[in-house]
Scaffold this motif. Structure first.
Motif, PDB file in Angstrom:
ATOM      1  N   ASP A 192       0.815  -1.217   0.000  1.00  0.00           N
ATOM      2  CA  ASP A 192       0.000   0.000   0.000  1.00  0.00           C
ATOM      3  C   ASP A 192       0.849   1.268   0.000  1.00  0.00           C
ATOM      4  O   ASP A 192       1.732   1.441   0.834  1.00  0.00           O
ATOM      5  CB  ASP A 192      -0.890  -0.023   1.245  1.00  0.00           C
ATOM      6  CG  ASP A 192      -2.091   0.898   1.134  1.00  0.00           C
ATOM      7  OD1 ASP A 192      -1.882   2.094   0.864  1.00  0.00           O
ATOM      8  OD2 ASP A 192      -3.219   0.424   1.323  1.00  0.00           O
ATOM      9  N   ARG A 194      -0.003   4.220   0.799  1.00  0.00           N
ATOM     10  CA  ARG A 194      -0.377   5.218   1.806  1.00  0.00           C
ATOM     11  C   ARG A 194       0.474   5.137   3.061  1.00  0.00           C
ATOM     12  O   ARG A 194       0.367   6.001   3.933  1.00  0.00           O
ATOM     13  CB  ARG A 194      -1.862   5.047   2.162  1.00  0.00           C
ATOM     14  CG  ARG A 194      -2.792   5.304   1.002  1.00  0.00           C
ATOM     15  CD  ARG A 194      -4.219   4.910   1.323  1.00  0.00           C
ATOM     16  NE  ARG A 194      -4.346   3.472   1.529  1.00  0.00           N
ATOM     17  CZ  ARG A 194      -5.479   2.866   1.876  1.00  0.00           C
ATOM     18  NH1 ARG A 194      -6.570   3.588   2.071  1.00  0.00           N
ATOM     19  NH2 ARG A 194      -5.521   1.555   2.025  1.00  0.00           N
ATOM     20  N   ASP A 249      -7.462   1.440   7.289  1.00  0.00           N
ATOM     21  CA  ASP A 249      -7.297   2.805   6.781  1.00  0.00           C
ATOM     22  C   ASP A 249      -8.363   3.694   7.393  1.00  0.00           C
ATOM     23  O   ASP A 249      -9.269   3.216   8.091  1.00  0.00           O
ATOM     24  CB  ASP A 249      -7.313   2.849   5.249  1.00  0.00           C
ATOM     25  CG  ASP A 249      -8.639   2.437   4.633  1.00  0.00           C
ATOM     26  OD1 ASP A 249      -9.678   2.438   5.330  1.00  0.00           O
ATOM     27  OD2 ASP A 249      -8.655   2.111   3.432  1.00  0.00           O
ATOM     28  N   THR A 250      -8.238   4.986   7.166  1.00  0.00           N
ATOM     29  CA  THR A 250      -9.130   5.923   7.858  1.00  0.00           C
ATOM     30  C   THR A 250     -10.584   5.748   7.428  1.00  0.00           C
ATOM     31  O   THR A 250     -11.498   5.939   8.239  1.00  0.00           O
ATOM     32  CB  THR A 250      -8.690   7.373   7.612  1.00  0.00           C
ATOM     33  OG1 THR A 250      -8.479   7.582   6.202  1.00  0.00           O
ATOM     34  CG2 THR A 250      -7.406   7.681   8.351  1.00  0.00           C
ATOM     35  N   HIS A 251     -10.831   5.391   6.162  1.00  0.00           N
ATOM     36  CA  HIS A 251     -12.218   5.203   5.711  1.00  0.00           C
ATOM     37  C   HIS A 251     -12.853   4.012   6.428  1.00  0.00           C
ATOM     38  O   HIS A 251     -13.959   4.120   6.980  1.00  0.00           O
ATOM     39  CB  HIS A 251     -12.272   5.000   4.203  1.00  0.00           C
ATOM     40  CG  HIS A 251     -13.652   4.703   3.691  1.00  0.00           C
ATOM     41  ND1 HIS A 251     -14.641   5.672   3.651  1.00  0.00           N
ATOM     42  CD2 HIS A 251     -14.211   3.556   3.233  1.00  0.00           C
ATOM     43  CE1 HIS A 251     -15.752   5.134   3.177  1.00  0.00           C
ATOM     44  NE2 HIS A 251     -15.517   3.854   2.914  1.00  0.00           N
ATOM     45  N   GLY A 306      -9.568  -2.298   6.296  1.00  0.00           N
ATOM     46  CA  GLY A 306      -8.942  -1.223   5.525  1.00  0.00           C
ATOM     47  C   GLY A 306      -7.812  -1.684   4.633  1.00  0.00           C
ATOM     48  O   GLY A 306      -7.288  -0.905   3.848  1.00  0.00           O
ATOM     49  N   GLY A 308      -6.929  -3.493   1.447  1.00  0.00           N
ATOM     50  CA  GLY A 308      -7.614  -3.953   0.254  1.00  0.00           C
ATOM     51  C   GLY A 308      -7.297  -5.398  -0.076  1.00  0.00           C
ATOM     52  O   GLY A 308      -8.165  -6.151  -0.535  1.00  0.00           O
ATOM     53  N   SER A 351      -3.840   6.593   6.084  1.00  0.00           N
ATOM     54  CA  SER A 351      -4.794   7.675   5.846  1.00  0.00           C
ATOM     55  C   SER A 351      -5.171   7.781   4.378  1.00  0.00           C
ATOM     56  O   SER A 351      -4.391   7.432   3.477  1.00  0.00           O
ATOM     57  CB  SER A 351      -4.200   9.009   6.308  1.00  0.00           C
ATOM     58  OG  SER A 351      -3.067   9.330   5.529  1.00  0.00           O
ATOM     59  N   GLY A 352      -6.400   8.273   4.148  1.00  0.00           N
ATOM     60  CA  GLY A 352      -6.829   8.616   2.800  1.00  0.00           C
ATOM     61  C   GLY A 352      -7.264   7.422   1.977  1.00  0.00           C
ATOM     62  O   GLY A 352      -7.376   6.288   2.445  1.00  0.00           O
ATOM     63  N   VAL A 353      -7.525   7.690   0.700  1.00  0.00           N
ATOM     64  CA  VAL A 353      -7.932   6.670  -0.249  1.00  0.00           C
ATOM     65  C   VAL A 353      -6.744   6.333  -1.136  1.00  0.00           C
ATOM     66  O   VAL A 353      -5.757   7.061  -1.192  1.00  0.00           O
ATOM     67  CB  VAL A 353      -9.110   7.157  -1.122  1.00  0.00           C
ATOM     68  CG1 VAL A 353     -10.331   7.448  -0.265  1.00  0.00           C
ATOM     69  CG2 VAL A 353      -8.724   8.408  -1.905  1.00  0.00           C
ATOM     70  N   HIS A 354      -6.867   5.215  -1.844  1.00  0.00           N
ATOM     71  CA  HIS A 354      -5.791   4.830  -2.768  1.00  0.00           C
ATOM     72  C   HIS A 354      -5.665   5.870  -3.875  1.00  0.00           C
ATOM     73  O   HIS A 354      -6.612   6.166  -4.593  1.00  0.00           O
ATOM     74  CB  HIS A 354      -6.089   3.462  -3.384  1.00  0.00           C
ATOM     75  CG  HIS A 354      -5.783   2.318  -2.476  1.00  0.00           C
ATOM     76  ND1 HIS A 354      -4.494   1.953  -2.143  1.00  0.00           N
ATOM     77  CD2 HIS A 354      -6.594   1.453  -1.827  1.00  0.00           C
ATOM     78  CE1 HIS A 354      -4.537   0.905  -1.327  1.00  0.00           C
ATOM     79  NE2 HIS A 354      -5.788   0.581  -1.126  1.00  0.00           N
ATOM     80  N   ASP A 355      -4.465   6.425  -3.994  1.00  0.00           N
ATOM     81  CA  ASP A 355      -4.191   7.401  -5.056  1.00  0.00           C
ATOM     82  C   ASP A 355      -2.788   7.172  -5.602  1.00  0.00           C
ATOM     83  O   ASP A 355      -2.086   8.117  -5.957  1.00  0.00           O
ATOM     84  CB  ASP A 355      -4.356   8.830  -4.509  1.00  0.00           C
ATOM     85  CG  ASP A 355      -4.355   9.868  -5.620  1.00  0.00           C
ATOM     86  OD1 ASP A 355      -4.757   9.534  -6.756  1.00  0.00           O
ATOM     87  OD2 ASP A 355      -3.929  11.014  -5.369  1.00  0.00           O
TER      88      ASP A 355
END
Length: 466
Positions: A192, A194, A249-251, A306, A308, A351-355
């Motif tokens: 990941d 992130r 993850d945060t979500h 969190g 994936g 933190s955050g989404v996959h980017d």
């Protein structure tokens, strides 16, 4: 009537999560002087500044210095507080940690909130198996120098080979450790992007590798693990290999907290406020015994995973070759042992989404043995993220898993003729899972390879797209 001053902006979630980790490390040290351990510093990458306080001659002498560190001699220590924001995390380094401890207390008195000494100093760093440098680079970098100059950073447009060359060639973003040290005191993080720390990456981290190993043992032996055996085997894994990583993850975390806050089974109990991040972490880390079945039920829901890779493993068993009941048995064992106080289990929130903007596969240009130095590469390339995978290290660890299960005769019935098929099966499952996870999370992203020739030379190769 005077206008009230505007409220200060809330800290970025990355900052909050790092601060929680920092405070947890200080609590764990139990020392009056703020100290953080070697492993924590080695993994942080750009998340903190490492400042060496020793005399100039010591940095290029026999002990060397931590690659990527800055040099501020002890007599100029006040400059750190003048030049850096008080919330910048700083780790001070001296020979044994004594001078650094005194300097940390002084900077804390000047208002720096996240300053600590490297526990054990350079002696501990070298003893733990981490590499050092004798180059003069620390003399050439200022306290405020960014890793990427604004005009060079990849803030706009795609990541390029040049960006990655600068990244993996930057000693502040890559730490080196002997493979044996990683096996004993390190961890395998998820691929990941992130995770801002320097990582040894494999899908799902330690959790993903443990589950694929269990699935391979089931296939080779024909015997299925029950919940009790999974917990026993996980505990033995911790006894042999030490630290064990799993992330959320945060979500997923926010979804979990909302579900717990509204769960009728918890309504009679006093729960933290929804905005109390630290309070919820403390609650999930150590829920009251009578509430654990309810909390565990929520932790097993796919929406609250969190990672994936683990979520795909649970929801797409036909692609991943792992029974959903085996995944759930592992999750019950993992959280159950955490709640019993087993310290080796880490539950990290990203933190955050996959980017992610690319996939980076890391290779060392030699046959690995236990004394080989391995680069820990940060997934944060400037403001962007990359998936980071270390297939060589993961495969080597699977070799150790074969020996681990071969010797675990009380819980695993592995016949001599099944040893080599187990090795083959683990690597086959790993290759299949990696392909599915990258297709799901990184489809269309460019592939790069970082090929390290020792600690001083690295080539970045473009390798197509996912």
């Amino acid at each position: 009537m005077t206008t009230p001053p505007p409220e200060a902006p809330a800290p970025h979630v990355n900052t909050v999560l790092f601060q929680l980790k920092w405070k947890a490390e200080l609590r764990a040290s139990g020392a009056m002087t703020p100290r953080v351990p070697v492993q924590f510093v080695a993994e942080q990458g750009r998340a903190l500044r490492v400042i060496d306080l020793r005399d100039k001659e010591e940095l290029t002498g026999i002990m060397g210095h931590i690659p990527g560190s800055l040099w501020v001699p002890l007599e100029r220590i006040a400059e750190v507080a003048r030049h850096l924001d008080p919330d910048v995390p700083v780790v001070l380094v001296s020979h044994s940690g004594r001078r650094a401890g005194l300097a940390a207390q002084y900077l804390h008195a000047l208002g720096m909130r996240y300053v600590a000494a490297l526990a054990g100093g350079m002696i501990a760093w070298r003893t733990a198996g981490y590499s050092t440098s004798r180059r003069a680079a620390p003399f050439e970098r200022s306290l405020t120098a960014p890793a990427f100059a604004p005009e060079e950073g990849p803030s706009a447009g795609p990541l390029t080979k040049e960006h990655l060359e600068r990244h993996v060639g930057d000693p502040s973003q890559v730490r080196w450790a002997r493979l044996s040290a990683l096996l004993m005191t390190g961890r395998r993080s998820c691929v990941d992007g992130r995770d801002e720390q320097g990582v040894i990456g494999t899908p799902g981290g330690d959790a993903g590798e443990f589950l694929l190993a269990l699935a391979a043992v089931e296939r080779v032996t024909g015997a299925l693990f029950d919940d009790k055996t999974v917990e026993e085997v996980l505990f033995q894994e911790l006894e042999v290999f030490g630290r064990f990583y799993m992330h959320t993850d945060t979500h997923a975390w926010e979804t979990l907290v909302a579900a717990l806050a509204s769960d009728p089974g918890l309504s009679a109990h006093r729960l933290p406020d929804l905005k109390d991040e630290a309070g919820w972490h403390a609650f999930v880390d150590h829920p009251p015994v009578e509430l654990r079945p309810t909390v565990l039920e929520r932790l097993l829901e796919p929406a609250h995973l969190g990672c994936g890779h683990l979520k795909l493993m649970l929801t797409r068993p036909q692609d991943y070759g792992v029974r959903p009941d085996l995944v759930r048995a592992f999750l019950r064992a993992y959280h159950g042992l955490r709640w019993q106080g087993v310290p080796e289990l880490e539950f990290v929130t990203l933190s955050g989404v996959h980017d992610e903007a690319a996939v980076l596969t890391v290779y060392v240009e030699e046959d690995l043995w236990d004394m080989t130095s391995i680069p820990l590469v940060s997934p944060s390339v400037g403001p962007k993220q990359v998936f980071v995978a270390h297939p060589q290290v993961a495969a080597k660890h699977r070799d150790h898993y074969v020996e681990f299960f071969r010797r675990l005769t009380r819980w695993v019935k592995l016949e001599p003729h099944q040893v080599e098929p187990l090795r083959t099966e683990m690597n086959a499952i790993a290759a299949t899972q990696l392909g599915h996870t990258l297709k799901s999370l990184a489809n269309g992203l460019p592939l790069f390879e970082a090929r390290f020739e020792g600690t001083d030379r690295v080539r970045v190769v473009e390798a197509g797209k996912v």
